[in-house]
Design an enzyme around this catalytic site. Sequence first.
Site, mmCIF file in Angstrom:
data_model
loop_
_atom_site.group_PDB
_atom_site.id
_atom_site.type_symbol
_atom_site.label_atom_id
_atom_site.label_comp_id
_atom_site.label_asym_id
_atom_site.label_seq_id
_atom_site.Cartn_x
_atom_site.Cartn_y
_atom_site.Cartn_z
ATOM 1 N N ASP A 9 52.749 44.586 41.740
ATOM 2 C CA ASP A 9 51.617 45.513 41.662
ATOM 3 C C ASP A 9 51.352 46.061 43.064
ATOM 4 O OD1 ASP A 9 49.358 46.879 40.453
ATOM 5 O OD2 ASP A 9 48.059 45.436 41.465
ATOM 6 N N SER A 10 50.615 47.165 43.125
ATOM 7 C CA SER A 10 50.235 47.718 44.422
ATOM 8 C C SER A 10 49.374 46.718 45.203
ATOM 9 C CB SER A 10 49.439 49.000 44.214
ATOM 10 O OG SER A 10 48.298 48.732 43.427
ATOM 11 N N CYS B 58 51.612 47.242 36.996
ATOM 12 C CA CYS B 58 50.775 48.294 37.582
ATOM 13 C C CYS B 58 50.976 49.535 36.728
ATOM 14 C CB CYS B 58 51.233 48.538 39.011
ATOM 15 S SG CYS B 58 50.443 49.946 39.816
ATOM 16 N N GLU C 67 38.985 45.902 44.789
ATOM 17 C CA GLU C 67 39.694 45.480 46.020
ATOM 18 C C GLU C 67 38.695 45.026 47.089
ATOM 19 O OE1 GLU C 67 43.234 45.742 47.159
ATOM 20 O OE2 GLU C 67 43.731 45.733 45.038
ATOM 21 N N CYS D 188 44.476 50.072 33.699
ATOM 22 C CA CYS D 188 44.707 49.701 35.103
ATOM 23 C C CYS D 188 44.534 48.193 35.189
ATOM 24 C CB CYS D 188 43.715 50.410 36.017
ATOM 25 S SG CYS D 188 43.801 49.805 37.720
ATOM 26 N N HIS E 50 43.667 46.314 37.463
ATOM 27 C CA HIS E 50 42.504 45.818 38.216
ATOM 28 C C HIS E 50 41.259 45.679 37.324
ATOM 29 C CE1 HIS E 50 44.777 46.820 41.810
ATOM 30 N NE2 HIS E 50 43.809 46.377 42.567
HETATM 31 N N1 DGL Z 1 46.580 48.123 39.462
HETATM 32 C C1 DGL Z 1 47.134 49.422 39.463
HETATM 33 C C2 DGL Z 1 47.249 49.999 38.057
HETATM 34 O O1 DGL Z 1 47.352 49.293 37.117
HETATM 35 C C3 DGL Z 1 46.480 50.479 40.293
HETATM 36 C C4 DGL Z 1 45.841 50.114 41.541
HETATM 37 C C5 DGL Z 1 46.056 51.144 42.577
HETATM 38 O O2 DGL Z 1 45.442 52.227 42.532
HETATM 39 O O3 DGL Z 1 46.844 50.839 43.457
HETATM 40 O O4 DGL Z 1 47.254 51.188 37.867
#
Ligand code: DGL
Length: 275
Positions: free
Chosen positions: A12-13, A75, A160, A194, A196
């Site tokens: 993931d990012s 991600c 974050e 997402c 997150h």
């Molecule tokens: N967790 C990532 C997703 O599922 C995105 C987070 C980011 O913007 O880096 O899209």
Amino acid sequence: MVNAKGPIGVFDSGYGGLTILRQIRRLMPQYDYLYLGDNARAPYGTRSFDIVYEFTRQAVRHLFDQGCHLVILACNTASAKALRTIQQKDLPQLDPQRRVLGVIRPTVEVVGDISKSRHVGIMATPGTIRSRTYELEIAKLSPDIQVTGEACPMWVPLVENEEYDSPGADYFVRQRIESLLRRDPLIDSVILGCTHYPLLLGKIRQYMPQGVHIIEQGSYVAQSLQNYLLRHPEMAERITAGGTARFQTTEQAEAFQAKAAVFMGAQLEAQRVQL
Ligand code: DGL
């Protein structure tokens, strides 16, 4: 590139993919896992197609070099913007025997069974929404479903920066949910597109009207991976089964450990790597 057996790579990012890893480990604790968070360059959600593709390709290459034969892009932004090109263009050159899978397809596969009104909302990063990947994938499987995407640019920064319980989070969560439902009041199911967003689930439940189904993707991705490995025993055989999880980050290890513990619900040790 190592050809011996190896762990499942999860990328993931940043921290979001840990919500996916947690569900995968719950379902398949027997395997070894290697998590990579590109925290030094997160968030990806507001970056261009080319940059997300380039960063994701570097991450996949790194996980292959670490011995992973199977990599999950945990991600949505990377799955939306880089997965197809990596599968079609890069894999044949890197190693046609290895596989890279995303999180969007397994999520889309369940939505047709869940929505009764056939009006579905997607809440995701601006990059995922702009790519229109969810619309395109849903149209392939359930063409009768009307999809409305809502970009939530503040939600990843809230997570974050550990602001998911703050009054600021109330403001931004409510604002985006109201905007989505104003645009299509018939929506009865909302995909959290997402990885997150599960950290904001308390607030999302608070502001989502009763009766609207909130689709969290972790358990569906885990189930889909388990099915994949049953259908591909040759891949399952190439995964080491020691029941461990290792964590790598492109940022400082100490900062990652502290925040990742919140996502995983357990303490962990991380190692800093360069891509
Ligand atoms: N967790 C990532 C997703 O599922 C995105 C987070 C980011 O913007 O880096 O899209």
